[in-house]
Every structure is written in C-alpha cells, then in structure tokens.
Motif scaffolding. Structure first.
Motif, PDB file in Angstrom:
ATOM      1  N   SER A  30       7.595  -7.870   3.590  1.00  0.00           N
ATOM      2  CA  SER A  30       7.472  -6.460   3.948  1.00  0.00           C
ATOM      3  C   SER A  30       8.231  -6.281   5.261  1.00  0.00           C
ATOM      4  CB  SER A  30       5.985  -6.115   4.140  1.00  0.00           C
ATOM      5  OG  SER A  30       5.813  -5.106   5.109  1.00  0.00           O
ATOM      6  N   THR A  31       9.094  -5.282   5.327  1.00  0.00           N
ATOM      7  CA  THR A  31       9.854  -5.065   6.569  1.00  0.00           C
ATOM      8  C   THR A  31       8.905  -4.655   7.697  1.00  0.00           C
ATOM      9  OG1 THR A  31      10.352  -2.804   5.899  1.00  0.00           O
ATOM     10  CG2 THR A  31      12.023  -4.469   5.417  1.00  0.00           C
ATOM     11  N   GLN A  51      11.499  -6.030  -1.376  1.00  0.00           N
ATOM     12  CA  GLN A  51      10.310  -6.549  -0.687  1.00  0.00           C
ATOM     13  C   GLN A  51       9.364  -7.121  -1.743  1.00  0.00           C
ATOM     14  OE1 GLN A  51       9.259  -3.807   2.993  1.00  0.00           O
ATOM     15  NE2 GLN A  51       9.303  -2.583   1.135  1.00  0.00           N
ATOM     16  N   LYS A  53       6.119  -7.643  -1.147  1.00  0.00           N
ATOM     17  CA  LYS A  53       4.821  -6.994  -1.002  1.00  0.00           C
ATOM     18  C   LYS A  53       4.948  -5.809  -0.061  1.00  0.00           C
ATOM     19  CE  LYS A  53       0.305  -8.846  -1.480  1.00  0.00           C
ATOM     20  NZ  LYS A  53      -0.825  -9.144  -0.709  1.00  0.00           N
ATOM     21  N   GLY A  54       5.752  -4.830  -0.479  1.00  0.00           N
ATOM     22  CA  GLY A  54       5.943  -3.638   0.338  1.00  0.00           C
ATOM     23  C   GLY A  54       4.601  -2.943   0.544  1.00  0.00           C
ATOM     24  N   LYS A  55       4.343  -2.514   1.766  1.00  0.00           N
ATOM     25  CA  LYS A  55       3.044  -1.901   2.053  1.00  0.00           C
ATOM     26  C   LYS A  55       3.145  -0.384   1.978  1.00  0.00           C
ATOM     27  CE  LYS A  55       2.307  -4.178   6.108  1.00  0.00           C
ATOM     28  NZ  LYS A  55       1.482  -4.454   7.305  1.00  0.00           N
ATOM     29  N   GLY A  56       2.159   0.227   1.324  1.00  0.00           N
ATOM     30  CA  GLY A  56       2.067   1.674   1.289  1.00  0.00           C
ATOM     31  C   GLY A  56       0.891   2.122   2.142  1.00  0.00           C
ATOM     32  N   TRP A  62       3.811  -0.671  -2.055  1.00  0.00           N
ATOM     33  CA  TRP A  62       5.004   0.155  -2.264  1.00  0.00           C
ATOM     34  C   TRP A  62       5.945  -0.672  -3.138  1.00  0.00           C
ATOM     35  CZ3 TRP A  62       6.157   5.126  -1.483  1.00  0.00           C
ATOM     36  CH2 TRP A  62       7.497   5.532  -1.533  1.00  0.00           C
ATOM     37  N   TYR A  71      14.639   0.325   1.949  1.00  0.00           N
ATOM     38  CA  TYR A  71      13.372  -0.088   2.560  1.00  0.00           C
ATOM     39  C   TYR A  71      13.684  -0.536   3.983  1.00  0.00           C
ATOM     40  CZ  TYR A  71      12.854  -0.858  -2.491  1.00  0.00           C
ATOM     41  OH  TYR A  71      12.903  -0.717  -3.851  1.00  0.00           O
ATOM     42  N   PHE A  72      13.219   0.191   4.975  1.00  0.00           N
ATOM     43  CA  PHE A  72      13.523  -0.226   6.353  1.00  0.00           C
ATOM     44  C   PHE A  72      12.384   0.078   7.320  1.00  0.00           C
ATOM     45  CE2 PHE A  72      14.316   3.774   8.596  1.00  0.00           C
ATOM     46  CZ  PHE A  72      14.608   4.671   7.574  1.00  0.00           C
ATOM     47  N   ASP A 115       4.469  12.371   2.892  1.00  0.00           N
ATOM     48  CA  ASP A 115       5.197  12.032   1.666  1.00  0.00           C
ATOM     49  C   ASP A 115       6.302  13.066   1.499  1.00  0.00           C
ATOM     50  OD1 ASP A 115       3.328  10.127   1.163  1.00  0.00           O
ATOM     51  OD2 ASP A 115       2.414  11.136  -0.560  1.00  0.00           O
ATOM     52  N   GLY A 125       8.234   7.662   1.245  1.00  0.00           N
ATOM     53  CA  GLY A 125       6.959   7.513   1.944  1.00  0.00           C
ATOM     54  C   GLY A 125       7.185   6.850   3.293  1.00  0.00           C
ATOM     55  N   ILE A 126       6.290   7.148   4.217  1.00  0.00           N
ATOM     56  CA  ILE A 126       6.413   6.652   5.591  1.00  0.00           C
ATOM     57  C   ILE A 126       5.146   5.891   5.952  1.00  0.00           C
ATOM     58  CG2 ILE A 126       6.585   7.393   8.021  1.00  0.00           C
ATOM     59  CD1 ILE A 126       7.856  10.045   6.850  1.00  0.00           C
ATOM     60  N   LEU A 127       5.301   4.740   6.554  1.00  0.00           N
ATOM     61  CA  LEU A 127       4.125   4.003   7.015  1.00  0.00           C
ATOM     62  C   LEU A 127       4.332   3.566   8.462  1.00  0.00           C
ATOM     63  CD1 LEU A 127       1.358   2.740   6.296  1.00  0.00           C
ATOM     64  CD2 LEU A 127       2.578   0.658   5.671  1.00  0.00           C
ATOM     65  N   GLY A 143       7.953   2.427   9.223  1.00  0.00           N
ATOM     66  CA  GLY A 143       8.517   1.967   7.954  1.00  0.00           C
ATOM     67  C   GLY A 143       8.783   3.138   7.030  1.00  0.00           C
ATOM     68  N   GLY A 145      10.313   4.062   3.050  1.00  0.00           N
ATOM     69  CA  GLY A 145      10.820   3.686   1.729  1.00  0.00           C
ATOM     70  C   GLY A 145      11.390   4.942   1.085  1.00  0.00           C
TER      71      GLY A 145
HETATM   72  C1  BTN Z   1       3.449   5.413   1.453  1.00  0.00           C
HETATM   73  O1  BTN Z   1       2.450   4.891   0.932  1.00  0.00           O
HETATM   74  O2  BTN Z   1       3.844   6.528   1.109  1.00  0.00           O
HETATM   75  C2  BTN Z   1       4.195   4.693   2.541  1.00  0.00           C
HETATM   76  C3  BTN Z   1       5.240   3.781   1.968  1.00  0.00           C
HETATM   77  C4  BTN Z   1       6.054   3.050   3.009  1.00  0.00           C
HETATM   78  C5  BTN Z   1       6.973   2.031   2.377  1.00  0.00           C
HETATM   79  C6  BTN Z   1       7.922   1.423   3.365  1.00  0.00           C
HETATM   80  S1  BTN Z   1       9.188   0.474   2.592  1.00  0.00           S
HETATM   81  C7  BTN Z   1       9.692  -0.158   4.126  1.00  0.00           C
HETATM   82  C8  BTN Z   1       8.463  -0.392   4.959  1.00  0.00           C
HETATM   83  N1  BTN Z   1       7.923  -1.731   4.742  1.00  0.00           N
HETATM   84  C9  BTN Z   1       6.762  -1.723   4.133  1.00  0.00           C
HETATM   85  O3  BTN Z   1       6.109  -2.724   3.802  1.00  0.00           O
HETATM   86  N2  BTN Z   1       6.365  -0.447   3.887  1.00  0.00           N
HETATM   87  C10 BTN Z   1       7.323   0.505   4.417  1.00  0.00           C
END
Ligand code: BTN
Length: 255
Positions: A30-31, A51, A53-56, A62, A71-72, A115, A125-127, A143, A145
C-alpha cells in the motif's frame, strides 16, 4: 510477481517552487502504508503501478490490480492540526474535480467527505492518514486512488464504480495526470477562503435526499452543506439540522 521494495524509478515534478520527489514502484502493499512507515521528506510521492493491499476508508480494501489506474500517496507537513485535516480532505476532492474537468472536460462531483463521482459512480477515493506521537501529529500522508485508464471494473463494484476511460474513451499518461493534479492541489492548499462556501458547486447531493450510514444504521436526510471544518450538515424529516463528522453517504439512494 513484482519487483521488491528497493527497486523504483525516480522523477521530480516542480510546482510553484515546490519539488515533488516521485518514487515509482512496480508493486507495493500500500503506498499509504509505505509512506507512513518511511522517513521520506515532505512532498515525497510514492506511486505504485499495483498494490497488493490498497487501503480504503473505514478499513475497506481499495482494489489496486490494474496498472492503468493511478495509486499514489503524498507525504505532507506534520504541523497540520486535526481541524486542517478535514479541510485537506475537502480541498483534495476539489482539486481532483478541477483536474478531471481540466483533462477530460467532464463534470464530476464530490460525495462527502471525499469520493469523486462521475454520474453517481465512484472514480476516485482519498485516504488521509496520520501517525501520532503522543497527542501530536507526526506524519501526514495523503493517498489517492483514481480509476483512470482501466478498461474494466471488478465485478463486485461494477454497480457503483467506473473508470474515466470507460466513460470518456480517453487514455492519459498517469504522470501527466499527476502533474496536473499537483498544480490544482497546490492552488487549493494555498487558498485560504472558506471551503463550505463552494460546497454547493462541487457536491453531488447538495439539497438532495441522501441515505446516511452511521454506526450500522441508515437514515434519510437532506444534504444541506458542510461546515468550514469539513463536517456534513444534514436535515432530518422534522427539519432539524445536524452536523456529522463521521459516517458516510450510501450508494443506495435512487436504486
Ligand atoms: C476510499 O475508500 O475511497 C479511499 C481509497 C484510497 C485509495 C488510495 S490508492 C493509493 C493510496 N494507498 C492506499 O493504500 N490507499 C490509497
């Protein structure tokens, strides 16, 4: 399988005298997590083509298996306070809307808190995450995506998500998109106006009925705006206004 964590390419993007240092990886877990665990300087940007295990938001995943998407994570100043974190969430969403309009000439909207929707379907999406040291913020990472160039969308999110390529037929170089985003982001970050005054222009649901999901309950409200610190203002059936900082607007409205 991807390369390991030490294998990246490096580039710089300069916006208004700020040097953004880009570390581009083929694959990361995950970035956001990488940036949180790192000691990279402010304005470093971690990009991963995929990624694992991209996190949402709210502990969700994600889906990050399509390298056409972007993805950044940007490492930000650690002198922000909690109040400005809400503001950062909202101005990032405004910056994304402006970038998408700029690149594709289409209108997108924000579903609170951050969102980005194209015709009611999610495209970005933004985290925002922070590390605390005692009661002080120690590291803030932003973060993002964005479903840019992918020509398909995972079955499990098909009914509520889409990609800019699927909607417009246009593909864009990911770093070109990022460069344009950074210009809008810095413009918004330097702006000291009231974020709440512009909400009606950017929101997908301003003055419309929404389903609000909070603590396992779902209730209908009318969205009435946001406060200057980023809370959502909602009106219940009796006309009583409430300010909410947590929870989210569901995708079930209108279905
Ligand atoms: C959401 O749930 O809407 C937020 C999503 C955020 C995803 C991005 S992708 C790049 C960065 N790294 C992660 O693990 N998550 C954020």
């Amino acid at each position: 399988m991807g390369k390991n964590n030490t294998d990246f390419s490096y580039q710089e993007i300069v916006v208004d005298d700020i040097i953004f240092r880009l570390y581009i990886y083929e694959i990361l877990t995950s970035t956001n997590q990488f940036a949180l665990d790192s000691s990279l300087d402010i304005y470093s940007i971690i990009i991963a083509n995929k990624q694992l295990k991209g996190k949402g938001r709210q502990g969700r995943t994600w889906i990050s298996d399509n390298e056409g998407n972007l993805y950044f994570t940007i490492v930000l100043d650690n002198n922000e306070n909690i109040r400005t974190l809400f503001r950062l969430n909202i101005i990032t969403a405004y910056a994304l809307c402006d970038t998408i309009k700029d690149v594709y000439s289409v209108n997108v909207n924000v579903k609170w808190p951050n969102d980005i929707l194209y015709n009611g379907k999610k495209i970005s999406g933004i985290l925002l995450e922070a590390k605390m040291e005692g009661n002080k913020l120690n590291r803030i990472v932003l973060g993002v995506g964005i479903n840019l160039n992918a020509d398909k969308i995972a079955d499990e999110i098909k009914n509520r998500a889409t990609t800019l390529f699927l909607e417009t037929g246009e593909k864009i170089d990911k770093l070109e998109f990022l460069k344009r985003f950074l210009r809008h982001f810095i413009k918004w970050k330097n702006w000291d106006g009231d974020i709440d005054k512009l909400w009606d222009k950017y929101s997908a649901y301003y003055n419309k009925e929404i389903s609000f999901h909070y603590n396992n309950s779902i209730e209908k409200f009318i969205e009435k705006g946001i406060t200057d610190d980023g809370a959502l203002i909602i009106e219940d059936k009796k006309g009583v206004l409430k300010k909410v900082y947590y929870g989210e607007i569901g995708y079930d409205f209108g279905n």
